[in-house]
Design a protein around this motif. Structure first.
Motif, PDB file in Angstrom:
ATOM      1  N   ILE A   1      -0.377  -6.362   6.625  1.00  0.00           N
ATOM      2  CA  ILE A   1      -0.799  -4.982   6.837  1.00  0.00           C
ATOM      3  C   ILE A   1       0.006  -4.443   8.019  1.00  0.00           C
ATOM      4  CG2 ILE A   1      -2.747  -3.447   7.293  1.00  0.00           C
ATOM      5  CD1 ILE A   1      -2.960  -5.077   4.627  1.00  0.00           C
ATOM      6  N   PRO A   2       0.769  -3.359   7.819  1.00  0.00           N
ATOM      7  CA  PRO A   2       1.616  -2.830   8.892  1.00  0.00           C
ATOM      8  C   PRO A   2       0.811  -2.510  10.158  1.00  0.00           C
ATOM      9  CG  PRO A   2       2.139  -1.758   6.816  1.00  0.00           C
ATOM     10  CD  PRO A   2       0.894  -2.562   6.586  1.00  0.00           C
ATOM     11  N   PRO A   3       1.398  -2.781  11.327  1.00  0.00           N
ATOM     12  CA  PRO A   3       0.672  -2.573  12.591  1.00  0.00           C
ATOM     13  C   PRO A   3       0.145  -1.159  12.788  1.00  0.00           C
ATOM     14  CG  PRO A   3       2.822  -3.584  12.988  1.00  0.00           C
ATOM     15  CD  PRO A   3       2.735  -3.292  11.527  1.00  0.00           C
ATOM     16  N   GLU A   4       0.920  -0.136  12.411  1.00  0.00           N
ATOM     17  CA  GLU A   4       0.453   1.235  12.617  1.00  0.00           C
ATOM     18  C   GLU A   4      -0.753   1.564  11.744  1.00  0.00           C
ATOM     19  OE1 GLU A   4       3.764   1.344   9.544  1.00  0.00           O
ATOM     20  OE2 GLU A   4       3.466   0.358  11.462  1.00  0.00           O
ATOM     21  N   LEU A   5      -0.831   0.974  10.557  1.00  0.00           N
ATOM     22  CA  LEU A   5      -1.989   1.195   9.700  1.00  0.00           C
ATOM     23  C   LEU A   5      -3.193   0.394  10.193  1.00  0.00           C
ATOM     24  CD1 LEU A   5      -0.373   1.373   6.145  1.00  0.00           C
ATOM     25  CD2 LEU A   5      -1.187   3.251   7.591  1.00  0.00           C
ATOM     26  N   ARG A   6      -2.960  -0.821  10.684  1.00  0.00           N
ATOM     27  CA  ARG A   6      -4.056  -1.609  11.274  1.00  0.00           C
ATOM     28  C   ARG A   6      -4.665  -0.851  12.446  1.00  0.00           C
ATOM     29  NH1 ARG A   6      -0.301  -6.042  11.358  1.00  0.00           N
ATOM     30  NH2 ARG A   6      -0.474  -6.084  13.616  1.00  0.00           N
ATOM     31  N   LEU A   7      -3.822  -0.304  13.300  1.00  0.00           N
ATOM     32  CA  LEU A   7      -4.289   0.441  14.463  1.00  0.00           C
ATOM     33  C   LEU A   7      -5.092   1.665  14.032  1.00  0.00           C
ATOM     34  CD1 LEU A   7      -4.205   0.812  17.569  1.00  0.00           C
ATOM     35  CD2 LEU A   7      -2.126   2.148  17.237  1.00  0.00           C
ATOM     36  N   TRP A   8      -4.565   2.421  13.082  1.00  0.00           N
ATOM     37  CA  TRP A   8      -5.238   3.632  12.609  1.00  0.00           C
ATOM     38  C   TRP A   8      -6.631   3.326  12.058  1.00  0.00           C
ATOM     39  CZ3 TRP A   8      -7.247   5.387   8.040  1.00  0.00           C
ATOM     40  CH2 TRP A   8      -7.574   6.742   8.004  1.00  0.00           C
ATOM     41  N   ALA A   9      -6.760   2.232  11.293  1.00  0.00           N
ATOM     42  CA  ALA A   9      -8.036   1.886  10.659  1.00  0.00           C
ATOM     43  C   ALA A   9      -8.933   1.037  11.562  1.00  0.00           C
ATOM     44  CB  ALA A   9      -7.778   1.157   9.338  1.00  0.00           C
ATOM     45  N   GLY A  10      -8.463   0.737  12.771  1.00  0.00           N
ATOM     46  CA  GLY A  10      -9.264  -0.063  13.694  1.00  0.00           C
ATOM     47  C   GLY A  10      -9.406  -1.512  13.272  1.00  0.00           C
ATOM     48  N   LEU A  11      -8.435  -2.014  12.520  1.00  0.00           N
ATOM     49  CA  LEU A  11      -8.507  -3.403  12.046  1.00  0.00           C
ATOM     50  C   LEU A  11      -7.993  -4.329  13.135  1.00  0.00           C
ATOM     51  CD1 LEU A  11      -7.068  -2.990   8.444  1.00  0.00           C
ATOM     52  CD2 LEU A  11      -9.446  -2.813   9.188  1.00  0.00           C
ATOM     53  N   ASP A  12      -8.855  -5.215  13.560  1.00  0.00           N
ATOM     54  CA  ASP A  12      -8.472  -6.151  14.610  1.00  0.00           C
ATOM     55  C   ASP A  12      -8.497  -7.571  14.065  1.00  0.00           C
ATOM     56  OD1 ASP A  12      -7.804  -7.127  17.149  1.00  0.00           O
ATOM     57  OD2 ASP A  12      -9.916  -7.331  17.703  1.00  0.00           O
ATOM     58  N   ARG A  13      -9.631  -8.061  13.725  1.00  0.00           N
ATOM     59  CA  ARG A  13      -9.737  -9.447  13.265  1.00  0.00           C
ATOM     60  C   ARG A  13     -10.630  -9.559  12.025  1.00  0.00           C
ATOM     61  NH1 ARG A  13      -7.866 -14.239  13.101  1.00  0.00           N
ATOM     62  NH2 ARG A  13      -9.122 -16.020  13.678  1.00  0.00           N
ATOM     63  N   GLU A  14     -11.893  -9.147  12.155  1.00  0.00           N
ATOM     64  CA  GLU A  14     -12.841  -9.280  11.049  1.00  0.00           C
ATOM     65  C   GLU A  14     -12.767  -8.048  10.157  1.00  0.00           C
ATOM     66  OE1 GLU A  14     -16.655  -9.929  12.866  1.00  0.00           O
ATOM     67  OE2 GLU A  14     -16.138 -11.983  13.414  1.00  0.00           O
ATOM     68  N   VAL A  15     -12.477  -8.281   8.867  1.00  0.00           N
ATOM     69  CA  VAL A  15     -12.306  -7.179   7.928  1.00  0.00           C
ATOM     70  C   VAL A  15     -13.119  -7.408   6.664  1.00  0.00           C
ATOM     71  CG1 VAL A  15      -9.999  -6.591   8.787  1.00  0.00           C
ATOM     72  CG2 VAL A  15     -10.234  -8.182   6.888  1.00  0.00           C
ATOM     73  N   LYS A  16     -13.378  -6.315   5.987  1.00  0.00           N
ATOM     74  CA  LYS A  16     -14.066  -6.344   4.690  1.00  0.00           C
ATOM     75  C   LYS A  16     -13.073  -5.869   3.646  1.00  0.00           C
ATOM     76  CE  LYS A  16     -18.204  -5.419   2.295  1.00  0.00           C
ATOM     77  NZ  LYS A  16     -18.743  -6.691   1.885  1.00  0.00           N
ATOM     78  N   PHE A  17     -12.853  -6.667   2.614  1.00  0.00           N
ATOM     79  CA  PHE A  17     -11.950  -6.358   1.509  1.00  0.00           C
ATOM     80  C   PHE A  17     -12.830  -6.164   0.293  1.00  0.00           C
ATOM     81  CE2 PHE A  17      -9.184  -7.302  -2.016  1.00  0.00           C
ATOM     82  CZ  PHE A  17      -7.901  -6.955  -1.604  1.00  0.00           C
ATOM     83  N   MET A  18     -12.767  -4.979  -0.302  1.00  0.00           N
ATOM     84  CA  MET A  18     -13.650  -4.726  -1.434  1.00  0.00           C
ATOM     85  C   MET A  18     -12.957  -3.937  -2.537  1.00  0.00           C
ATOM     86  SD  MET A  18     -15.982  -1.924   0.630  1.00  0.00           S
ATOM     87  CE  MET A  18     -17.366  -2.145  -0.385  1.00  0.00           C
ATOM     88  N   GLY A  19     -13.306  -4.268  -3.764  1.00  0.00           N
ATOM     89  CA  GLY A  19     -12.818  -3.519  -4.907  1.00  0.00           C
ATOM     90  C   GLY A  19     -13.682  -2.292  -5.109  1.00  0.00           C
ATOM     91  N   VAL A  20     -13.038  -1.154  -5.328  1.00  0.00           N
ATOM     92  CA  VAL A  20     -13.767   0.094  -5.590  1.00  0.00           C
ATOM     93  C   VAL A  20     -13.081   0.809  -6.753  1.00  0.00           C
ATOM     94  CG1 VAL A  20     -14.876   0.489  -3.357  1.00  0.00           C
ATOM     95  CG2 VAL A  20     -12.520   1.152  -3.647  1.00  0.00           C
ATOM     96  N   GLY A  21     -13.372   0.336  -7.947  1.00  0.00           N
ATOM     97  CA  GLY A  21     -12.727   0.918  -9.120  1.00  0.00           C
ATOM     98  C   GLY A  21     -11.311   0.404  -9.256  1.00  0.00           C
ATOM     99  N   PRO A  22     -10.350   1.309  -9.426  1.00  0.00           N
ATOM    100  CA  PRO A  22      -8.976   0.869  -9.695  1.00  0.00           C
ATOM    101  C   PRO A  22      -8.189   0.453  -8.452  1.00  0.00           C
ATOM    102  CG  PRO A  22      -9.092   3.250  -9.720  1.00  0.00           C
ATOM    103  CD  PRO A  22     -10.510   2.755  -9.544  1.00  0.00           C
ATOM    104  N   HIS A  23      -8.801   0.566  -7.270  1.00  0.00           N
ATOM    105  CA  HIS A  23      -8.097   0.172  -6.052  1.00  0.00           C
ATOM    106  C   HIS A  23      -9.045  -0.624  -5.149  1.00  0.00           C
ATOM    107  CE1 HIS A  23     -10.091   3.817  -4.567  1.00  0.00           C
ATOM    108  NE2 HIS A  23      -9.867   3.376  -3.333  1.00  0.00           N
ATOM    109  N   PHE A  24      -8.566  -0.987  -3.974  1.00  0.00           N
ATOM    110  CA  PHE A  24      -9.335  -1.770  -3.016  1.00  0.00           C
ATOM    111  C   PHE A  24      -9.412  -1.018  -1.704  1.00  0.00           C
ATOM    112  CE2 PHE A  24      -7.080  -4.493  -5.916  1.00  0.00           C
ATOM    113  CZ  PHE A  24      -8.073  -5.339  -6.391  1.00  0.00           C
ATOM    114  N   GLU A  25     -10.423  -1.342  -0.902  1.00  0.00           N
ATOM    115  CA  GLU A  25     -10.516  -0.804   0.443  1.00  0.00           C
ATOM    116  C   GLU A  25     -10.548  -1.951   1.431  1.00  0.00           C
ATOM    117  OE1 GLU A  25     -12.797   3.420  -0.453  1.00  0.00           O
ATOM    118  OE2 GLU A  25     -13.908   1.830   0.587  1.00  0.00           O
ATOM    119  N   LEU A  26      -9.938  -1.713   2.570  1.00  0.00           N
ATOM    120  CA  LEU A  26      -9.894  -2.679   3.653  1.00  0.00           C
ATOM    121  C   LEU A  26     -10.490  -2.004   4.880  1.00  0.00           C
ATOM    122  CD1 LEU A  26      -8.960  -5.495   4.498  1.00  0.00           C
ATOM    123  CD2 LEU A  26      -6.727  -4.506   5.019  1.00  0.00           C
TER     124      LEU A  26
END
Length: 137
Positions: free
Chosen positions: A84-109
């Motif tokens: 996951i690119p650093p600028e996108l991790r920063l924008w979404a507040g992703l640090d260490r613990e994440v939730k990966f989920m399917g939501v129809g035809p795509h996924f959310e992190l």
């Protein structure tokens, strides 16, 4: 809950990994999601979404920039991870613990804590009428 490693890589859950490798050669596009998470699209799903976005009228340019401007190609590597690119991790507040989920035809992190707060708020607000009357057949 999943963990990002120190380089920002995430192991794709087995539940979806085999399908993604078999059906789209592990090719995904990650982009900002205005809800505060990242969306991961299998490449054909992204291409359809992008085509629809680009066909919208000019007043939708700010939204087009959010999605298309942040879109980054990623691929499931031989160790079943995506970077996951650093600028996108920063924008979404992703640090260490994440939730990966399917939501129809795509996924959310999601950042795990951010997701839990959003989920709690949604439950506290109560189900909308459309969902209260939804019947699964």
């Amino acid at each position: 809950m999943l963990l990002l490693d120190g380089k920002g890589r995430l192991t794709v859950p087995t539940r979806w990994r085999e399908l993604l490798v078999a059906n789209v050669n592990g090719q995904l596009v990650v982009a900002k999601n205005p809800d505060g998470c990242l969306s991961l699209y299998p490449l054909p799903v992204w291409e359809k979404f992008e085509t629809e976005l680009l066909s919208l009228a000019a007043e939708n340019d700010p939204w087009r920039r959010i999605f298309v401007g942040s879109a980054t190609d990623v691929e499931i590597d031989s160790a079943a991870r995506v970077l996951i690119p650093p600028e996108l991790r920063l924008w979404a507040g992703l640090d260490r613990e994440v939730k990966f989920m399917g939501v129809g035809p795509h996924f959310e992190l999601w950042d795990q804590a951010r997701y839990e707060a959003r989920e709690s708020a949604a439950i506290a607000a109560g189900r909308p009428e459309a969902l209260r009357n939804l019947v699964i057949r």
